[in-house]
Design an enzyme around this catalytic site. Structure first.
Site, PDB file in Angstrom:
ATOM      1  N   SER A  20       0.821  -1.218   0.000  1.00 50.57           N
ATOM      2  CA  SER A  20       0.000   0.000   0.000  1.00 50.57           C
ATOM      3  C   SER A  20       0.848   1.258   0.000  1.00 50.57           C
ATOM      4  CB  SER A  20      -0.931  -0.002   1.212  1.00 50.57           C
ATOM      5  OG  SER A  20      -1.774  -1.135   1.204  1.00 50.57           O
TER       6      SER A  20
ATOM      7  N   HIS B  27       0.406   4.445   4.309  1.00 50.56           N
ATOM      8  CA  HIS B  27      -0.153   5.178   3.174  1.00 50.56           C
ATOM      9  C   HIS B  27       0.393   6.605   3.137  1.00 50.56           C
ATOM     10  CE1 HIS B  27      -3.988   2.422   3.268  1.00 50.56           C
ATOM     11  NE2 HIS B  27      -2.872   1.765   3.008  1.00 50.56           N
TER      12      HIS B  27
END
Length: 421
Positions: A226, A278
């Protein structure tokens, strides 16, 4: 997002004053116009037999188009590693060994011990949904394969986990979501900028996500691509900014990209999602986009590819001033950010202890869910064959009678099962 001149750029013909005009003809070969109805001595509709038609104007593409092969290789590598992780996990074998260690029958059903889809998948069966809601292996297996845990980086000096965790995934749902995103974002970027720049951006952004995650989520285990994917998303935003002049629908492209980024970051406030990875990946990719994805301006490209002998006016710079300024600032931020982050990490710095509200960036508790992710750590006390375990995250306590008190692997699985209840 459409760019100005994305299909082709044609040099300017200074003689005709039009873009893409034909080449200037020598004086002796210019045809005179005698007015309407005059077609020359060869008559209407006839061409000179010995003279071929003029060649088409030179056409060139302003930017090279690459064949994408690295991103598909990344996808294959992630899938292969997930299959290998499930092979190592072998939930039925570990469940049976744990049952035997506490006095159960060796032939006891593995399904009763918490494994999912044992008849269909065999040793590739998944852990129970309570232990792993993403449908995948156990946390112990992920750690064995190279998952990120801050204590192993700081105390055991296993800094390589900052990279290896990028290629691991916690479950089927996890890997499907990430690989679909990689197909949609990564292949497009590799076509435009090539495998060297996109591969570098992917890996460095992934490490940036791992670094921020380890600083703010010291007690959690982190895996997944991610951070690298958000790095690619961040680079798309910085690429749009630094190459602003080559886009046609600038505002529409910017608003669309910002909405996509905000939605994806908002998903990170859900439980079981490491939003610090993230944010770290996005920040790293955003800065690297100014460094790796900068395009030369069209004026420079037209001059470089203009026919010899045509005056093109004032010599154009390859890059605009604002592009160079953004390049320098982003380079300084990337180098200083990674240096400071790595120094703090290996010194054992826990950023969450110095920021009382930062945990809301990764998870916002509501009436529907809790942000207290159970950690599979237990306090144990053993007297002979009797083992007492207390899960640190939930406070639950259980007592077991072990056939083999020295079976540390079975004790670990008992702890995981206790914390997952």
């Amino acid at each position: 997002m459409p760019r100005r001149g994305e299909t082709a750029v044609v040099p300017i013909d200074m003689a005709s004053g039009e873009r893409g005009g034909g080449q200037e003809q020598p004086k002796g070969e210019r045809r005179r116009s005698h007015g309407p109805g005059h077609h020359g001595r060869d008559g209407p509709g006839r061409q000179h037999r010995g003279r071929p038609p003029p060649p088409p104007p030179p056409v060139f593409r302003p930017f090279r188009r690459w064949f994408p092969f690295l991103v598909p290789l990344f996808i294959v590598a992630n899938v292969v590693l997930f299959v290998l992780t499930m092979y190592v996990n072998d939930c039925p074998a570990h469940a049976l060994a744990t049952g035997a260690a506490i006095g159960g029958s060796v032939g006891e059903s593995a399904t009763a011990q918490g494994c999912v889809l044992v008849p269909e998948l065999g040793r590739f069966a998944f852990q129970s949904f309570k232990e792993n809601p993403l449908v995948g292996p156990s946390s112990a297996t992920l750690l064995k394969m190279g998952a990120l845990e801050t204590s192993k980086v700081t105390k055991d000096h296993e800094g390589w986990r900052l990279i290896t965790c990028i290629w691991l995934h916690a479950g089927v749902i996890h890997i499907l979501a990430n690989m679909l995103s990689l197909v949609m974002i990564g292949i497009r970027l590799e076509k435009e900028f090539g495998f060297m720049r996109i591969g570098t951006l992917y890996v460095i952004s992934g490490v940036g996500g791992s670094l921020l995650s380890s600083l703010f989520m010291a007690s959690n285990i982190s895996v997944g691509a991610s951070g690298a994917l958000f790095g690619l998303l961040g680079s798309m935003l910085s690429e749009l900014i630094t190459n602003w002049t080559i886009y046609e629908n600038k505002i529409a492209a910017l608003l669309t990209l910002v909405v996509i980024i905000v939605i994806n970051l908002a998903v990170g406030i859900l439980p079981h999602v490491d939003n610090f990875a993230h944010l770290g990946g996005f920040t790293s990719g955003f800065c690297l986009g100014f460094v790796l994805l900068m395009r030369p301006q069209f004026g420079y490209i037209n001059q470089k590819n203009s026919p010899l002998g045509y005056p093109m006016g004032v010599t154009k710079r390859k890059f605009k001033i604002y592009q160079i300024i953004l390049f320098v600032i982003a380079t300084v931020i990337v180098i200083s950010g990674f240096t400071v982050g790595l120094v703090l990490l290996f010194q054992g710095f826990n950023a969450s202890e110095h920021c009382s509200w930062c945990h809301y960036l990764s998870c916002v508790p509501t009436s529907k869910w809790s942000c207290n992710t159970p950690n599979n750590f237990c306090m144990s006390s053993q007297l002979g064959n009797q083992l007492n375990l207390t899960c640190e995250s939930t406070g639950k306590t259980a007592t077991y009678v072990l056939n083999n008190p020295n079976n540390t692997e079975a004790i670990k699985h008992l702890c995981v099962g206790l914390c997952s209840e």
